[in-house]
Design an enzyme around this catalytic site. Sequence first.
Site, PDB file in Angstrom:
ATOM      1  N   HIS A 137      64.558 -29.742  11.577  1.00 20.33           N
ATOM      2  CA  HIS A 137      65.080 -30.966  10.964  1.00 20.33           C
ATOM      3  C   HIS A 137      66.500 -30.748  10.483  1.00 20.33           C
ATOM      4  CE1 HIS A 137      62.933 -28.637   7.881  1.00 20.33           C
ATOM      5  NE2 HIS A 137      63.830 -29.081   7.016  1.00 20.33           N
ATOM      6  N   HIS A 193      68.930 -32.003   7.542  1.00 20.73           N
ATOM      7  CA  HIS A 193      69.101 -32.759   6.297  1.00 20.73           C
ATOM      8  C   HIS A 193      70.442 -33.489   6.366  1.00 20.73           C
ATOM      9  CE1 HIS A 193      66.023 -30.541   3.779  1.00 20.73           C
ATOM     10  NE2 HIS A 193      66.239 -29.618   4.692  1.00 20.73           N
ATOM     11  N   ASP A 206      63.942 -37.854   2.252  1.00 21.52           N
ATOM     12  CA  ASP A 206      63.317 -36.661   1.672  1.00 21.52           C
ATOM     13  C   ASP A 206      62.538 -37.063   0.421  1.00 21.52           C
ATOM     14  OD1 ASP A 206      64.118 -33.354   1.913  1.00 21.52           O
ATOM     15  OD2 ASP A 206      63.054 -34.057   0.131  1.00 21.52           O
ATOM     16  N   ILE A 207      61.350 -36.480   0.277  1.00 20.80           N
ATOM     17  CA  ILE A 207      60.476 -36.814  -0.854  1.00 20.80           C
ATOM     18  C   ILE A 207      61.053 -36.302  -2.176  1.00 20.80           C
ATOM     19  CG2 ILE A 207      58.983 -34.761  -0.913  1.00 20.80           C
ATOM     20  CD1 ILE A 207      56.577 -36.713  -0.895  1.00 20.80           C
ATOM     21  N   ASN A 258      68.187 -25.612   7.658  1.00 23.38           N
ATOM     22  CA  ASN A 258      67.653 -24.324   7.212  1.00 23.38           C
ATOM     23  C   ASN A 258      66.818 -23.746   8.351  1.00 23.38           C
ATOM     24  OD1 ASN A 258      68.755 -24.609   4.594  1.00 23.38           O
ATOM     25  ND2 ASN A 258      67.052 -25.927   4.010  1.00 23.38           N
ATOM     26  N   GLY A 268      65.810 -20.129   4.149  1.00 25.83           N
ATOM     27  CA  GLY A 268      65.207 -20.998   3.141  1.00 25.83           C
ATOM     28  C   GLY A 268      64.405 -22.154   3.706  1.00 25.83           C
ATOM     29  N   GLN A 269      64.033 -22.076   4.986  1.00 19.22           N
ATOM     30  CA  GLN A 269      63.256 -23.159   5.588  1.00 19.22           C
ATOM     31  C   GLN A 269      61.850 -23.185   4.997  1.00 19.22           C
ATOM     32  OE1 GLN A 269      63.030 -22.966   9.866  1.00 19.22           O
ATOM     33  NE2 GLN A 269      62.019 -24.951  10.064  1.00 19.22           N
TER      34      GLN A 269
HETATM   35  P1  5GP Z   1      63.469 -27.226   4.418  1.00 18.22           P
HETATM   36  O1  5GP Z   1      63.510 -26.410   3.151  1.00 18.22           O
HETATM   37  O2  5GP Z   1      62.338 -26.822   5.298  1.00 18.22           O
HETATM   38  O3  5GP Z   1      64.791 -27.287   5.103  1.00 18.22           O
HETATM   39  O4  5GP Z   1      63.252 -28.717   3.949  1.00 18.22           O
HETATM   40  C1  5GP Z   1      62.005 -29.323   3.844  1.00 18.22           C
HETATM   41  C2  5GP Z   1      62.224 -30.629   3.109  1.00 18.22           C
HETATM   42  O5  5GP Z   1      61.091 -31.434   3.298  1.00 18.22           O
HETATM   43  C3  5GP Z   1      62.419 -30.467   1.605  1.00 18.22           C
HETATM   44  O6  5GP Z   1      63.708 -30.992   1.241  1.00 18.22           O
HETATM   45  C4  5GP Z   1      61.273 -31.273   0.998  1.00 18.22           C
HETATM   46  O7  5GP Z   1      61.657 -32.005  -0.148  1.00 18.22           O
HETATM   47  C5  5GP Z   1      60.870 -32.202   2.132  1.00 18.22           C
HETATM   48  N1  5GP Z   1      59.456 -32.568   2.143  1.00 18.22           N
HETATM   49  C6  5GP Z   1      58.408 -31.759   1.950  1.00 18.22           C
HETATM   50  N2  5GP Z   1      57.251 -32.427   2.051  1.00 18.22           N
HETATM   51  C7  5GP Z   1      57.598 -33.723   2.338  1.00 18.22           C
HETATM   52  C8  5GP Z   1      56.826 -34.919   2.564  1.00 18.22           C
HETATM   53  O8  5GP Z   1      55.596 -34.945   2.545  1.00 18.22           O
HETATM   54  N3  5GP Z   1      57.525 -36.054   2.813  1.00 18.22           N
HETATM   55  C9  5GP Z   1      58.898 -36.074   2.856  1.00 18.22           C
HETATM   56  N4  5GP Z   1      59.482 -37.246   3.096  1.00 18.22           N
HETATM   57  N5  5GP Z   1      59.642 -34.973   2.655  1.00 18.22           N
HETATM   58  C10 5GP Z   1      58.999 -33.817   2.390  1.00 18.22           C
END
Ligand code: 5GP
Length: 115
Positions: A99, A101, A30-31, A86, A92-93
């Site tokens: 995906h 986590h 994760d970034i 999520n 909160g997605q």
């Molecule tokens: P969500 O909130 O959709 O479950 O999680 C999305 C995740 O993607 C977040 O934890 C966010 O930090 C990560 N993310 C967003 N943009 C990027 C990216 O460009 N590269 C990577 N490696 N992770 C990302």
Amino acid sequence: MSDCLFCKIVRGEIPSRKVYEDDEMLAFHDINPVAPVHFMLVPKLHLDSLAEAGNEHAALLGRMMLLAPRLAKEQGLHNGFRTVINTGKGGGQEVFHLHIHIIGGGNIPPMVRRN
Ligand code: 5GP
Ligand code: ZN
């Protein structure tokens, strides 16, 4: 879904720090990690979220769930880890490509705080 962020990562159009790859899955860090180890496991197949998965995806979802603990161990999480999926705006997605986590290391707080 060519404009999907994680599809672009799957295709290598956006760089990522890869943890694992096979024919149908990719895992990458994760970034913006919330813990010392925080990576995502995604199917290469685009599904908006878990809510869009059907019976035809049962085997893929099963393989993802079985791969998660293997990758967690490979990343040094021998003591356990947290998995988070999520789903939808209400969950909160933020990135609408399914995906998981995988989070661990350091102090992982209770997932839900109770007053
Ligand atoms: P969500 O909130 O959709 O479950 O999680 C999305 C995740 O993607 C977040 O934890 C966010 O930090 C990560 N993310 C967003 N943009 C990027 C990216 O460009 N590269 C990577 N490696 N992770 C990302
Ligand atoms: Zn996608």
